[in-house]
Design a protein around this motif. Structure first.
Motif, PDB file in Angstrom:
ATOM      1  N   GLY A   1       0.806  -1.217   0.000  1.00  8.78           N
ATOM      2  CA  GLY A   1       0.000   0.000   0.000  1.00  8.78           C
ATOM      3  C   GLY A   1       0.836   1.263   0.000  1.00  8.78           C
ATOM      4  N   MET A   2       2.150   1.113   0.007  1.00 12.88           N
ATOM      5  CA  MET A   2       3.054   2.254   0.102  1.00 12.88           C
ATOM      6  C   MET A   2       3.373   2.831  -1.270  1.00 12.88           C
ATOM      7  SD  MET A   2       5.054   4.220   2.019  1.00 12.88           S
ATOM      8  CE  MET A   2       5.143   3.305   3.575  1.00 12.88           C
ATOM      9  N   LYS A   3       3.195   4.149  -1.417  1.00 16.77           N
ATOM     10  CA  LYS A   3       3.586   4.838  -2.644  1.00 16.77           C
ATOM     11  C   LYS A   3       4.950   5.487  -2.452  1.00 16.77           C
ATOM     12  CE  LYS A   3      -0.931   5.570  -4.726  1.00 16.77           C
ATOM     13  NZ  LYS A   3      -1.810   6.515  -5.435  1.00 16.77           N
ATOM     14  N   HIS A   4       5.528   5.910  -3.575  1.00 14.92           N
ATOM     15  CA  HIS A   4       6.903   6.410  -3.539  1.00 14.92           C
ATOM     16  C   HIS A   4       7.058   7.601  -2.602  1.00 14.92           C
ATOM     17  CE1 HIS A   4      10.734   7.757  -5.844  1.00 14.92           C
ATOM     18  NE2 HIS A   4      11.028   6.787  -5.010  1.00 14.92           N
ATOM     19  N   GLU A   5       6.114   8.524  -2.637  1.00 16.02           N
ATOM     20  CA  GLU A   5       6.197   9.694  -1.762  1.00 16.02           C
ATOM     21  C   GLU A   5       6.268   9.288  -0.296  1.00 16.02           C
ATOM     22  OE1 GLU A   5       3.100  12.506  -2.400  1.00 16.02           O
ATOM     23  OE2 GLU A   5       3.899  13.212  -4.311  1.00 16.02           O
ATOM     24  N   GLY A   6       5.445   8.308   0.085  1.00 19.67           N
ATOM     25  CA  GLY A   6       5.446   7.853   1.463  1.00 19.67           C
ATOM     26  C   GLY A   6       6.747   7.178   1.843  1.00 19.67           C
ATOM     27  N   ALA A   7       7.303   6.398   0.923  1.00 21.93           N
ATOM     28  CA  ALA A   7       8.569   5.716   1.185  1.00 21.93           C
ATOM     29  C   ALA A   7       9.709   6.722   1.312  1.00 21.93           C
ATOM     30  CB  ALA A   7       8.863   4.706   0.084  1.00 21.93           C
ATOM     31  N   ILE A   8       9.697   7.748   0.465  1.00 21.97           N
ATOM     32  CA  ILE A   8      10.697   8.816   0.562  1.00 21.97           C
ATOM     33  C   ILE A   8      10.611   9.486   1.932  1.00 21.97           C
ATOM     34  CG2 ILE A   8      11.204  11.156  -0.268  1.00 21.97           C
ATOM     35  CD1 ILE A   8      10.635  10.133  -3.103  1.00 21.97           C
ATOM     36  N   ALA A   9       9.390   9.751   2.392  1.00 24.13           N
ATOM     37  CA  ALA A   9       9.202  10.385   3.699  1.00 24.13           C
ATOM     38  C   ALA A   9       9.740   9.507   4.829  1.00 24.13           C
ATOM     39  CB  ALA A   9       7.726  10.697   3.917  1.00 24.13           C
ATOM     40  N   GLN A  10       9.559   8.191   4.729  1.00 23.33           N
ATOM     41  CA  GLN A  10      10.072   7.283   5.751  1.00 23.33           C
ATOM     42  C   GLN A  10      11.591   7.392   5.890  1.00 23.33           C
ATOM     43  OE1 GLN A  10       8.795   3.229   5.044  1.00 23.33           O
ATOM     44  NE2 GLN A  10       7.035   3.477   6.379  1.00 23.33           N
ATOM     45  N   VAL A  11      12.278   7.505   4.769  1.00 21.48           N
ATOM     46  CA  VAL A  11      13.738   7.633   4.816  1.00 21.48           C
ATOM     47  C   VAL A  11      14.128   9.014   5.326  1.00 21.48           C
ATOM     48  CG1 VAL A  11      15.859   7.590   3.444  1.00 21.48           C
ATOM     49  CG2 VAL A  11      14.042   5.946   2.971  1.00 21.48           C
ATOM     50  N   ALA A  12      13.449  10.048   4.852  1.00 28.07           N
ATOM     51  CA  ALA A  12      13.767  11.412   5.281  1.00 28.07           C
ATOM     52  C   ALA A  12      13.538  11.599   6.774  1.00 28.07           C
ATOM     53  CB  ALA A  12      12.933  12.406   4.479  1.00 28.07           C
ATOM     54  N   GLN A  13      12.535  10.927   7.301  1.00 28.24           N
ATOM     55  CA  GLN A  13      12.230  11.026   8.733  1.00 28.24           C
ATOM     56  C   GLN A  13      13.040  10.041   9.571  1.00 28.24           C
ATOM     57  OE1 GLN A  13       7.985  10.417   8.657  1.00 28.24           O
ATOM     58  NE2 GLN A  13       7.629  12.295   7.485  1.00 28.24           N
ATOM     59  N   GLU A  14      13.945   9.321   8.917  1.00 26.39           N
ATOM     60  CA  GLU A  14      14.838   8.356   9.557  1.00 26.39           C
ATOM     61  C   GLU A  14      14.095   7.210  10.239  1.00 26.39           C
ATOM     62  OE1 GLU A  14      18.728   9.969  10.977  1.00 26.39           O
ATOM     63  OE2 GLU A  14      17.561  11.836  11.152  1.00 26.39           O
ATOM     64  N   GLU A  15      12.943   6.863   9.667  1.00 24.05           N
ATOM     65  CA  GLU A  15      12.224   5.673  10.115  1.00 24.05           C
ATOM     66  C   GLU A  15      12.729   4.442   9.367  1.00 24.05           C
ATOM     67  OE1 GLU A  15       8.139   6.462   9.365  1.00 24.05           O
ATOM     68  OE2 GLU A  15       8.055   8.219  10.687  1.00 24.05           O
ATOM     69  N   ALA A  16      13.126   4.646   8.116  1.00 26.74           N
ATOM     70  CA  ALA A  16      13.666   3.570   7.281  1.00 26.74           C
ATOM     71  C   ALA A  16      15.088   3.940   6.864  1.00 26.74           C
ATOM     72  CB  ALA A  16      12.795   3.337   6.054  1.00 26.74           C
ATOM     73  N   ALA A  17      15.928   2.905   6.694  1.00 27.13           N
ATOM     74  CA  ALA A  17      17.337   3.159   6.381  1.00 27.13           C
ATOM     75  C   ALA A  17      17.645   3.085   4.896  1.00 27.13           C
ATOM     76  CB  ALA A  17      18.215   2.158   7.125  1.00 27.13           C
ATOM     77  N   MET A  18      16.811   2.387   4.117  1.00 27.74           N
ATOM     78  CA  MET A  18      17.023   2.267   2.678  1.00 27.74           C
ATOM     79  C   MET A  18      15.707   2.519   1.949  1.00 27.74           C
ATOM     80  SD  MET A  18      19.507  -1.117   2.330  1.00 27.74           S
ATOM     81  CE  MET A  18      18.838  -2.060   3.708  1.00 27.74           C
ATOM     82  N   LEU A  19      15.817   2.966   0.702  1.00 23.62           N
ATOM     83  CA  LEU A  19      14.654   3.220  -0.148  1.00 23.62           C
ATOM     84  C   LEU A  19      14.786   2.402  -1.410  1.00 23.62           C
ATOM     85  CD1 LEU A  19      12.107   4.838  -1.056  1.00 23.62           C
ATOM     86  CD2 LEU A  19      13.697   6.550  -1.978  1.00 23.62           C
ATOM     87  N   ALA A  20      13.785   1.587  -1.699  1.00 25.77           N
ATOM     88  CA  ALA A  20      13.825   0.709  -2.873  1.00 25.77           C
ATOM     89  C   ALA A  20      13.354   1.452  -4.118  1.00 25.77           C
ATOM     90  CB  ALA A  20      12.966  -0.530  -2.640  1.00 25.77           C
ATOM     91  N   SER A  21      14.161   2.403  -4.595  1.00 19.01           N
ATOM     92  CA  SER A  21      13.857   3.036  -5.886  1.00 19.01           C
ATOM     93  C   SER A  21      15.160   3.331  -6.609  1.00 19.01           C
ATOM     94  CB  SER A  21      12.968   4.277  -5.722  1.00 19.01           C
ATOM     95  OG  SER A  21      13.575   5.275  -4.952  1.00 19.01           O
TER      96      SER A  21
END
Length: 404
Positions: free
Chosen positions: A237-257
């Protein structure tokens, strides 16, 4: 007299479609990168200042819509005098429709690095000119990696271990935009050392199948990442914008794009130090490739256009080093134009990838759009709980239908 008046009126309507009414030629420029709009607006302003008799109207479409509708938009020549194309299946569709103007031998082709033009070629013809050089592999937070003493791994077990360390320290290892671009992007580094080059050509010729080891293994490794919690549960259910935000907010360490997302992350969090890595899915001594590259955002002239010379002039302008340099540093994109001074931090962080052994994005070598969708869907099916074998079998059925 009435007939003459009507004819005159219709002629006036026709000319108004291609000119602004004061002698200016109206040039239609269409593409899919909305995030680049401000940079293009500035470049268009500069172009119009140099060419006061040409006015450029830019229209931007969402990438998914552009993939499916560009051919229709181009057919009558009124839209997309200058247009952009994805390599792979979209390039093939537009080529078969005869909508690319042949640019072979044009002086403007010399503005580009000749070693990076293959994606826009058909035999010895240059139909389109790739502008962007993209690395389609995960972006990672170097700041977090440094804090935890992590380095990009050189084999599959090492990649799993670093994901586990990230998870144990409270991070989602991989922000995965499974609702839009994630599967189609992450499949490339995941399969780059699992499958031989040219594998999708062999697939279409019936010489290999998705049920063979190279694809089932790749799907099984996706499943392993999901089962171990290294890809977030909300991935589908995750779109690219949301995944980018996860990395920017330091919730996620890698972005699959890919590298094209680095500027967006930095815009949200300028303090992050970013890098690129690719999961190595085989033992280190069996790895042939270090990462994935793509030459994309291919500039082209519509063969149905009434303003081909003006269209070529605009592409020539965009590919002049000073203009390309402005575009690169404003948008955070590597380009296929030689002798550019990359100033943005995002580009400097990834500059060393130009010297690595990278493979051209396999997904863009799938010549049929339905087969491409089936391949991507098999990844989504596995992330949704389907077994790799069943997902591969279902996708192969689509391939069989298309090849027959």
């Amino acid at each position: 007299m009435f007939v003459l008046m009507v004819s005159s009126f219709l002629a006036g309507c026709s000319s108004s479609e291609s000119s602004s009414g004061d002698g200016e030629t109206e040039l239609s420029f269409i593409h899919w990168r909305g995030e680049d709009s401000d940079a293009f607006k500035e470049l268009i302003s500069r172009f119009e200042e140099e060419n006061p008799d040409i006015k450029v109207e830019m229209t931007v479409y969402p990438s998914e819509k552009y993939q499916s509708t560009a051919q229709t938009l181009l057919r009558d020549g009124s839209t997309g005098d200058v247009f952009t194309a994805f390599p792979g299946s979209q390039f093939e569709v537009i080529k078969k429709a005869g909508l690319f103007e042949d640019l072979t031998g044009e002086d403007l082709v010399g503005n580009f690095n000749e070693n990076l033009l293959e994606a826009g070629q058909d035999g010895d013809k240059q139909l389109a000119l790739p502008l962007q050089l993209v690395y389609n592999q995960p972006v990672y937070n170097k700041t977090v990696f440094d804090e935890l003493g992590l380095e990009p791994a050189d084999d599959w077990e090492g990649f799993l271990e670093l994901c586990e360390t990230l998870k144990e320290n409270g991070y989602t290892p991989i922000a995965f935009p499974g609702a839009d671009i994630g599967p189609g992007q992450m499949m490339n580094p995941m399969m780059m050392n699992n499958a031989p080059e040219g594998v999708f050509g062999e697939l279409m010729d019936g010489e290999t199948e998705l049920t063979d080891e190279w694809w089932v293994k790749t799907l099984a490794q996706f499943q392993e990442l999901m089962d171990k919690g290294y890809i977030g549960e909300d991935a589908l259910g995750m779109k690219h914008e949301g995944a980018i935000a996860q990395v920017a907010q330091e919730e996620a360490a890698m972005l699959a794009s890919g590298s094209y997302a680095m500027a967006n992350i930095k815009e949200l969090n300028p303090d992050l130090e970013l890098g690129l890595l690719a999961p190595i899915t085989v033992p280190a001594d069996e790895a042939q490739f270090e990462g994935i590259h793509t030459t994309t955002f291919m500039l082209a002239v519509n063969s149905k256009s009434q303003h081909k010379e003006e269209a070529k002039k605009f592409i020539d302008f965009l590919s002049q080093p000073e203009n390309a340099e402005y575009y690169a540093n404003e948008t955070g994109q590597f380009l296929t134009i030689p002798d550019i001074n990359y100033e943005s931090e995002s580009l400097k962080a990834a500059a060393d990838w130009m010297d690595k052994n990278t493979r051209f994005q396999p997904r863009y070598l799938i010549p049929d759009a339905d087969v491409e969708k089936a391949v991507i869907a098999s990844i989504q099916d596995v992330l949704g709980g389907e077994s790799p074998e069943t997902a591969a079998k279902n996708a192969q059925e689509i391939v069989n239908q298309k090849t027959k």
